[in-house]
Design an enzyme around this catalytic site. Structure first.
Site, mmCIF file in Angstrom:
data_model
loop_
_atom_site.group_PDB
_atom_site.id
_atom_site.type_symbol
_atom_site.label_atom_id
_atom_site.label_comp_id
_atom_site.label_asym_id
_atom_site.label_seq_id
_atom_site.Cartn_x
_atom_site.Cartn_y
_atom_site.Cartn_z
ATOM 1 N N LYS A 38 0.823 -1.214 0.000
ATOM 2 C CA LYS A 38 0.000 0.000 0.000
ATOM 3 C C LYS A 38 0.855 1.262 0.000
ATOM 4 O O LYS A 38 0.369 2.345 -0.284
ATOM 5 C CB LYS A 38 -0.945 0.008 1.202
ATOM 6 C CG LYS A 38 -0.276 0.138 2.547
ATOM 7 C CD LYS A 38 -1.296 0.158 3.675
ATOM 8 C CE LYS A 38 -0.595 0.199 5.018
ATOM 9 N NZ LYS A 38 -1.518 0.214 6.141
ATOM 10 N N ALA A 49 13.504 -2.397 12.893
ATOM 11 C CA ALA A 49 13.987 -3.406 13.856
ATOM 12 C C ALA A 49 15.455 -3.126 14.140
ATOM 13 O O ALA A 49 16.244 -2.940 13.222
ATOM 14 C CB ALA A 49 13.799 -4.804 13.285
ATOM 15 N N GLU A 116 20.111 -10.530 24.582
ATOM 16 C CA GLU A 116 18.880 -9.779 24.871
ATOM 17 C C GLU A 116 18.079 -10.496 25.947
ATOM 18 O O GLU A 116 18.378 -11.643 26.306
ATOM 19 C CB GLU A 116 18.049 -9.586 23.588
ATOM 20 C CG GLU A 116 18.688 -8.586 22.648
ATOM 21 C CD GLU A 116 17.873 -8.282 21.409
ATOM 22 O OE1 GLU A 116 16.771 -8.831 21.246
ATOM 23 O OE2 GLU A 116 18.360 -7.489 20.589
ATOM 24 N N HIS A 236 7.104 -2.924 24.293
ATOM 25 C CA HIS A 236 8.559 -2.865 24.477
ATOM 26 C C HIS A 236 8.832 -1.954 25.668
ATOM 27 O O HIS A 236 8.280 -0.861 25.742
ATOM 28 C CB HIS A 236 9.244 -2.334 23.216
ATOM 29 C CG HIS A 236 10.709 -2.631 23.189
ATOM 30 N ND1 HIS A 236 11.599 -2.002 24.020
ATOM 31 C CD2 HIS A 236 11.429 -3.508 22.467
ATOM 32 C CE1 HIS A 236 12.817 -2.472 23.799
ATOM 33 N NE2 HIS A 236 12.738 -3.400 22.855
ATOM 34 N N ARG A 282 10.177 -9.212 28.547
ATOM 35 C CA ARG A 282 9.732 -7.832 28.298
ATOM 36 C C ARG A 282 8.498 -7.422 29.079
ATOM 37 O O ARG A 282 8.369 -6.264 29.480
ATOM 38 C CB ARG A 282 9.432 -7.657 26.800
ATOM 39 C CG ARG A 282 10.680 -7.561 26.021
ATOM 40 C CD ARG A 282 10.404 -7.211 24.597
ATOM 41 N NE ARG A 282 11.698 -7.238 23.930
ATOM 42 C CZ ARG A 282 11.864 -7.266 22.632
ATOM 43 N NH1 ARG A 282 10.806 -7.266 21.841
ATOM 44 N NH2 ARG A 282 13.062 -7.282 22.113
ATOM 45 N N HIS A 347 4.542 -2.651 20.698
ATOM 46 C CA HIS A 347 5.664 -3.048 19.840
ATOM 47 C C HIS A 347 5.328 -4.195 18.890
ATOM 48 O O HIS A 347 5.736 -4.180 17.739
ATOM 49 C CB HIS A 347 6.820 -3.449 20.760
ATOM 50 C CG HIS A 347 8.094 -3.774 20.068
ATOM 51 N ND1 HIS A 347 8.735 -2.876 19.241
ATOM 52 C CD2 HIS A 347 8.869 -4.888 20.082
ATOM 53 C CE1 HIS A 347 9.854 -3.429 18.779
ATOM 54 N NE2 HIS A 347 9.943 -4.651 19.257
ATOM 55 N N GLU A 371 4.280 -11.108 11.188
ATOM 56 C CA GLU A 371 3.477 -10.649 12.340
ATOM 57 C C GLU A 371 1.974 -10.801 12.102
ATOM 58 O O GLU A 371 1.192 -10.864 13.052
ATOM 59 C CB GLU A 371 3.847 -9.190 12.662
ATOM 60 C CG GLU A 371 3.438 -8.755 14.047
ATOM 61 C CD GLU A 371 4.009 -7.388 14.440
ATOM 62 O OE1 GLU A 371 4.975 -6.925 13.789
ATOM 63 O OE2 GLU A 371 3.484 -6.803 15.399
ATOM 64 N N ARG A 382 6.449 -12.782 23.234
ATOM 65 C CA ARG A 382 7.527 -13.168 22.310
ATOM 66 C C ARG A 382 8.903 -12.970 22.931
ATOM 67 O O ARG A 382 9.174 -11.942 23.560
ATOM 68 C CB ARG A 382 7.409 -12.325 21.035
ATOM 69 C CG ARG A 382 8.553 -12.516 20.085
ATOM 70 C CD ARG A 382 8.290 -11.805 18.782
ATOM 71 N NE ARG A 382 8.306 -10.360 18.879
ATOM 72 C CZ ARG A 382 9.390 -9.611 18.926
ATOM 73 N NH1 ARG A 382 10.596 -10.157 18.924
ATOM 74 N NH2 ARG A 382 9.289 -8.290 18.977
ATOM 75 N N SER A 387 11.193 -12.482 16.224
ATOM 76 C CA SER A 387 10.193 -12.112 15.211
ATOM 77 C C SER A 387 10.773 -12.142 13.799
ATOM 78 O O SER A 387 10.168 -12.706 12.889
ATOM 79 C CB SER A 387 9.600 -10.741 15.508
ATOM 80 O OG SER A 387 10.616 -9.792 15.634
ATOM 81 N N LEU A 388 11.955 -11.561 13.610
ATOM 82 C CA LEU A 388 12.544 -11.607 12.268
ATOM 83 C C LEU A 388 12.798 -13.065 11.890
ATOM 84 O O LEU A 388 12.619 -13.481 10.745
ATOM 85 C CB LEU A 388 13.855 -10.805 12.215
ATOM 86 C CG LEU A 388 13.734 -9.283 12.383
ATOM 87 C CD1 LEU A 388 15.110 -8.623 12.313
ATOM 88 C CD2 LEU A 388 12.820 -8.658 11.341
#
Ligand code: SIN
Length: 529
Positions: A38, A49, A116, A236, A282, A347, A371, A382, A387-388
């Protein structure tokens, strides 16, 4: 559909890492592909990210350890079979990304792994320091522009459905509208894949870009696909939220490199909340920050990555976090010596269109990846930088399924009898609000009542308000109306699920039901009536 062959083997909607990776893979195996977006090809949440992509490729690490961390973070709702695939196929997909031109940061030829929250090992691959998403988006979109047919400024108004030989509805293409030319047309394909990213724009404070309006979830839901886990939105813990500036993510990777959280009294407070301190999951860190902010009558706490605290040199900090240090600098913050004001921001959407481990939704021919999908790997919360990874793992498997179909069930958990949200047609109210008025209202009430901390009265109020807004809206071909309709659908699903889940689990915290309850170790499903 006419008897003529479809225009394409595959239409992919969305141009983040999921859509681009799937499209490039599909072309490699000889499928004819149309990619529609779009906006412009490079505008997707992927480019924002920072942290990176998790993969158990370091010495002493293993897919089993990665799986264990993923299961723990997901608070009892992770689909273990899907998560096992996620962790065990990671190394192969990282190799694909490298082949597609993504250059991960390395030291002396060894990939440089970051740490992380809630990971037991350093296993986060990153690129250009904190520019991982940008590196991936740039590399893949460069390749896509060489190899693919792309239509930008194109919104898919709806999924075209036709009955198959047994009477089941089959996805056979999209009705598309070009926002520049004004042309609306039906485009037919053997398969449709939704990869439109998340829905952070339902909130006033979000790390997501303007394009993250939940279009894929809304399109899939309206086409009859089963949706789940909509109450689970990840906040986040650390975003830079300053007046008159876009909200900016302050990556968890800073805490992985020793940054500490301090409240407004200068106290390091995370020991009061979790033994993992700043590297707790998180949801725990986000709630701790909200509590500490409220207790000190402020709207933020502080992140300290100064050279004094971390014993890193200024040069090292600026090289490791080039984007963060430069954005902070424009706000007058020198990260090597100043504290960074931080507070939570919406997030990531854990929920979405239910898929099996090949990206198939409950509507034959309709796939969802990234996602937009709910593969089950994230459960109620998560794990950072999964996610990636999820996007590439399941995009790859979706293309594989198109090439060599395997018989599979949708999801491994039985689908509970789905709920639906009442249909409300727009243009029903005396006052028709503009799309931007409705969007602003949604963002304000969702942030106030469906954010980090939720309660029945606020959720009930929001449900009624959203229904009223749905009646107030208009449903034209304008992109702003289209996005507003998506935002309304997604936020109504979210509120309904958040009201039904009378417990706290993972990212969903109900002040009025503050503990988890085993009877809720299950998913809430939706399907249009
Ligand atoms: C971050 O860099 O903290 C975000 C990475 C993620 O969302 O997994």
């Amino acid at each position: 559909m006419s008897n003529a062959p479809p225009d394409y083997d595959l239409i992919i909607v969305g141009s983040g890492i999921a859509g681009l990776y799937a499209a490039i893979k599909a072309r490699e195996v000889g499928l004819s592909v149309l990619l529609v977006t779009k906006s412009s090809i490079e505008e997707a949440s992927t480019r924002y990210a920072q942290g990176g992509i998790a993969a158990a490729v370091g010495v002493g690490d293993s897919p089993e350890k990665h799986l264990d961390d993923t299961l723990k973070a997901g608070a009892g709702l992770v689909d273990e079979a899907a998560a096992r695939i996620l962790c065990s196929e990671a190394a192969s997909r990282i190799a694909d990304l490298a082949r597609f031109g993504v250059q991960f940061d390395s030291i002396d030829g060894q990939v440089n792994l970051g740490h992380e929250g809630a990971h037991s090992q350093p296993r986060i691959l990153h690129a250009r320091g904190d520019g991982t998403g940008l590196e991936i988006e740039t590399s893949l979109s460069r390749l896509a522009q060489e190899k693919l047919e792309i239509r930008e400024n194109t919104i898919p108004k709806k999924i075209l459905l036709e009955p198959d030989s047994t009477g089941n509805k089959l996805a056979v293409g999209i009705e598309s509208h070009n926002t520049l030319t004004g042309i609306t047309e039906s485009i037919y394909s053997r398969h449709v894949m939704l990869a439109t990213g998340g829905a952070g724009q339902i909130y006033k404070v979000t790390t997501n870009p303007q394009v993250s309006t939940g279009d894929g979830v809304a399109l899939g839901y309206n086409a009859g696909a089963v949706v789940t886990d909509m109450e689970f939105v990840q906040f986040h813990p650390t975003a830079l939220v300053l007046p008159d500036r876009p909200v900016f993510l302050i990556s968890e990777a800073l805490r992985g490199d020793g940054a500490q959280l301090l409240n407004n009294l200068g106290e390091r407070f995370m020991s009061r909340y979790d033994k993992l301190l700043e590297l707790a999951p998180r949801d725990i860190v986000a709630r701790a920050i909200v509590e500490e902010s409220i207790n000190t009558d402020k709207d933020h706490v502080w992140l300290d990555i100064t050279t004094k605290t971390t014993e890193k040199s200024k040069e090292w900090l600026f090289a490791r976090f080039p984007q963060i240090s430069s954005v902070c600098k424009t706000a007058g913050i020198d990260i090597s010596k100043d504290l960074i004001p931080v507070s939570p921001a919406a997030h990531y959407l854990m929920g979405g269109l239910v898929t099996n481990t090949y990206g198939e939704t409950s509507v034959p021919g309709l796939f969802a990846i990234g996602e937009t999908a709910c593969t089950g790997v994230h459960g109620a919360n998560r794990l950072a930088s999964n996610s990636l990874l999820e996007t590439v793992i399941f995009s790859h498997r979706a293309i594989d399924q198109i090439i060599s179909p395997k018989t599979t069930e949708i999801g491994t958990d039985p689908v509970q009898t789905p709920y639906s949200i009442p249909f409300i047609s727009s243009n029903q109210a005396e006052t028709i609000l503009t799309a931007s008025e409705i969007k602003k209202e949604i963002q304000n009430i969702m942030w106030a009542h469906a954010g980090v901390i939720r309660r029945r009265d606020g959720l009930e109020f929001t449900r009624l308000k959203l229904e009223q807004l749905a009646r107030n809206g208009s449903n034209t071909v304008e992109i702003s109306d289209y996005e507003t309709q998506s935002l309304l659908t997604v936020s109504r699903l979210m509120i309904d699920a958040a009201l039904r889940r009378t417990e706290s689990r993972g990212s969903h915290f109900r002040e009025d039901f503050a503990t988890s309850d085993d009877k809720w170790k299950t998913h809430i499903h939706y399907q249009i009536a």
